[in-house]
Design an enzyme around this catalytic site. Structure first.
Site, PDB file in Angstrom:
ATOM      1  N   ARG A 136       3.731  46.229  -1.993  1.00 16.91           N
ATOM      2  CA  ARG A 136       3.569  47.160  -3.914  1.00 16.91           C
ATOM      3  C   ARG A 136       1.901  47.332  -4.096  1.00 16.91           C
ATOM      4  NH1 ARG A 136       8.112  46.019  -3.228  1.00 16.91           N
ATOM      5  NH2 ARG A 136       9.429  44.714  -4.659  1.00 16.91           N
ATOM      6  N   GLY A 155      16.072  47.843  -6.097  1.00 21.04           N
ATOM      7  CA  GLY A 155      15.004  49.437  -5.568  1.00 21.04           C
ATOM      8  C   GLY A 155      15.571  50.661  -6.077  1.00 21.04           C
ATOM      9  N   LYS A 213      22.345  36.157 -11.620  1.00 17.11           N
ATOM     10  CA  LYS A 213      21.226  37.584 -11.363  1.00 17.11           C
ATOM     11  C   LYS A 213      21.816  37.987 -10.061  1.00 17.11           C
ATOM     12  CE  LYS A 213      17.761  39.074 -10.583  1.00 17.11           C
ATOM     13  NZ  LYS A 213      15.734  38.781 -10.663  1.00 17.11           N
ATOM     14  N   ARG A 234      11.115  45.663  -9.411  1.00 15.58           N
ATOM     15  CA  ARG A 234      10.461  47.019  -9.145  1.00 15.58           C
ATOM     16  C   ARG A 234      10.932  47.545 -10.853  1.00 15.58           C
ATOM     17  NH1 ARG A 234      13.220  47.186  -3.614  1.00 15.58           N
ATOM     18  NH2 ARG A 234      14.296  45.828  -3.875  1.00 15.58           N
ATOM     19  N   LYS A 269      10.461  31.101  -8.958  1.00 13.67           N
ATOM     20  CA  LYS A 269      10.996  31.210  -7.639  1.00 13.67           C
ATOM     21  C   LYS A 269      10.825  30.157  -6.709  1.00 13.67           C
ATOM     22  CE  LYS A 269       9.439  34.365  -4.670  1.00 13.67           C
ATOM     23  NZ  LYS A 269       9.821  35.641  -4.177  1.00 13.67           N
ATOM     24  N   GLU A 309      21.320  33.550  -8.203  1.00 14.61           N
ATOM     25  CA  GLU A 309      21.330  35.230  -7.370  1.00 14.61           C
ATOM     26  C   GLU A 309      21.797  35.577  -6.177  1.00 14.61           C
ATOM     27  OE1 GLU A 309      17.585  36.769  -6.619  1.00 14.61           O
ATOM     28  OE2 GLU A 309      17.456  38.906  -6.938  1.00 14.61           O
ATOM     29  N   SER A 327       6.358  37.545  -3.463  1.00 12.49           N
ATOM     30  CA  SER A 327       5.946  36.190  -2.617  1.00 12.49           C
ATOM     31  C   SER A 327       4.589  37.736  -2.017  1.00 12.49           C
ATOM     32  CB  SER A 327       6.618  36.032  -1.286  1.00 12.49           C
ATOM     33  OG  SER A 327       6.777  37.166  -0.574  1.00 12.49           O
TER      34      SER A 327
HETATM   35  P1  13P Z   1      13.879  43.624  -8.203  1.00 11.88           P
HETATM   36  O1  13P Z   1      14.362  44.023  -9.587  1.00 11.88           O
HETATM   37  O2  13P Z   1      13.087  44.473  -8.141  1.00 11.88           O
HETATM   38  O3  13P Z   1      14.944  43.938  -7.586  1.00 11.88           O
HETATM   39  O4  13P Z   1      13.501  42.206  -7.891  1.00 11.88           O
HETATM   40  C1  13P Z   1      14.221  41.135  -8.881  1.00 11.88           C
HETATM   41  C2  13P Z   1      14.787  39.912  -8.370  1.00 11.88           C
HETATM   42  O5  13P Z   1      13.776  39.446  -8.290  1.00 11.88           O
HETATM   43  C3  13P Z   1      15.032  39.803  -6.084  1.00 11.88           C
HETATM   44  O6  13P Z   1      14.904  38.996  -6.230  1.00 11.88           O
END
Ligand code: 13P
Length: 339
Positions: A33, A264, A220, A293, A97, A178, A26
């Site tokens: 970042r 993370g 997820k 990430r 998303k 997720e 977002s």
């Molecule tokens: P990370 O792999 O950085 O945790 O991000 C995945 C993600 O889409 C979190 O919603």
């Protein structure tokens, strides 16, 4: 609802060697970042960065789907090709998303609930027009050793995930569900397993009650892992065993794929853990990645916002995609990192 299409899209995202690139940061998250490489978060810098990722040659062997943020789904390459079309033409499924972020859960200090259901049916219809074939909704489950998450927070988040997933399937969009149990905190891996188990149990109960077709969705989840501040960090085998045990107990075999978030972890740890879980297979579902990430941190570190670094940044991205593709088959080793 076109069950056949939902199943086939879900399966194509987690086809052999493939996983998902989560590029759906977002506004505030992408700013964070970019801050890390001292780059201003302008619309053009965000567009340019995503273009670097999406035009990397050869990633279609390892990337089955990309999750966009709203802004990115409306953006194009420098020569005017919409990002969604660029990816579709390369056999990569565009996704979006759709949640509006986690907010404090009223009267439950420390717990969160994800918002974004109001108007979702209409937003999904527009996203479908723009080319999205799958969606993502993230529930954030805060965890500590004692009172978090509350049982009510688990129920509220599972209910929201299920309402989202049902709306997606009604619109012939594959929902990625997720529920993320966070890695922050000092709790041990055992506590993470207990909470993750409870969350998954509740999520699948709610999905079932909302008539969501398991064959036409992807899960997820977090891996089962000790909190970042825990003095007893678990080894790779312990993480893989706890994660595989928890998922085997609580995720129906009808779900075509599990795509982990990295949450993370370092890029190397995320790949190593994915590899170890696959090496313990066979599992009833495809076991893959949906990393943000862990796929992008090495790319940002090389790019630094400089045009002269673009080729090296794309090489770094391709390497991470390739290594995670190897981990899909349990064929990754840490020694490949240096190669
Ligand atoms: P990370 O792999 O950085 O945790 O991000 C995945 C993600 O889409 C979190 O919603």
């Amino acid at each position: 609802m076109n069950t056949k299409e939902l199943k086939s899209v879900a399966q194509s995202i987690v086809a052999k060697q493939k996983g998902v690139l989560a590029a759906d940061e977002s506004g505030p998250t992408i700013k964070k970042r970019f801050d890390s490489i001292k780059l201003e978060s302008t619309e053009e810098n965000r567009r340019r960065y995503r273009e670097i990722l999406f035009t990397t040659e050869g990633i279609e062997r390892y990337i089955g789907g990309v999750i966009f943020f709203d802004e990115t789904l409306r953006q194009t390459t420098r020569d005017g090709t919409p990002f969604a079309r660029l990816l579709s033409n390369r056999g990569i499924v565009p996704g979006i998303k759709v949640d509006k972020g986690a907010k404090a859960l009223a009267l439950y200090p420390g717990d969160k609930v994800t918002e974004g259901l109001d108007g979702l049916r209409e937003r999904l219809a527009e996203y479908k027009q723009l080319g999205a074939k799958f969606a993502k909704w993230r529930a954030v489950i805060d965890i500590n050793d004692t009172d978090l998450p509350s049982d009510y927070a688990i129920r509220a988040n599972a209910h929201a995930l299920a309402r989202y997933a049902a709306l997606c399937q009604e619109a012939d969009i594959v929902p990625i569900v997720e529920p993320e149990v966070l890695m922050d905190g000092a709790h041990g891996i055992e506590r993470c397993e207990t909470v993750t188990a409870r969350v998954l149990e509740e999520v699948f109960t709610e999905l079932d009650a909302h008539r969501v077709i398991f064959e036409g969705m992807l899960l997820k989840p977090n891996m089962v892992i000790a909190g970042k501040k825990c003095a007893r960090q678990a080894g790779v085998t312990q993480v893989a065993e706890a994660t595989a045990r928890c998922l085997t107990r609580y995720v129906p075999a009808a779900v075509p794929g599990i795509v982990f978030l990295s949450g993370g972890q370092s890029a190397e740890d995320a790949t190593d853990h994915l590899n170890a879980i696959n090496a313990m297979g066979p599992h009833p579902w495809q076991v893959s990645f949906s990393y943000g990430r862990a796929l992008q941190a090495p790319v940002l570190a090389v790019w630094k916002g400089q045009e002269s670094n673009v080729a090296a940044a794309q090489q770094a991205f391709h390497t991470r995609c390739y290594l995670n593709g190897m981990a899909r088959d349990g064929k990754y080793t840490r020694t490949m990192e240096a190669a």
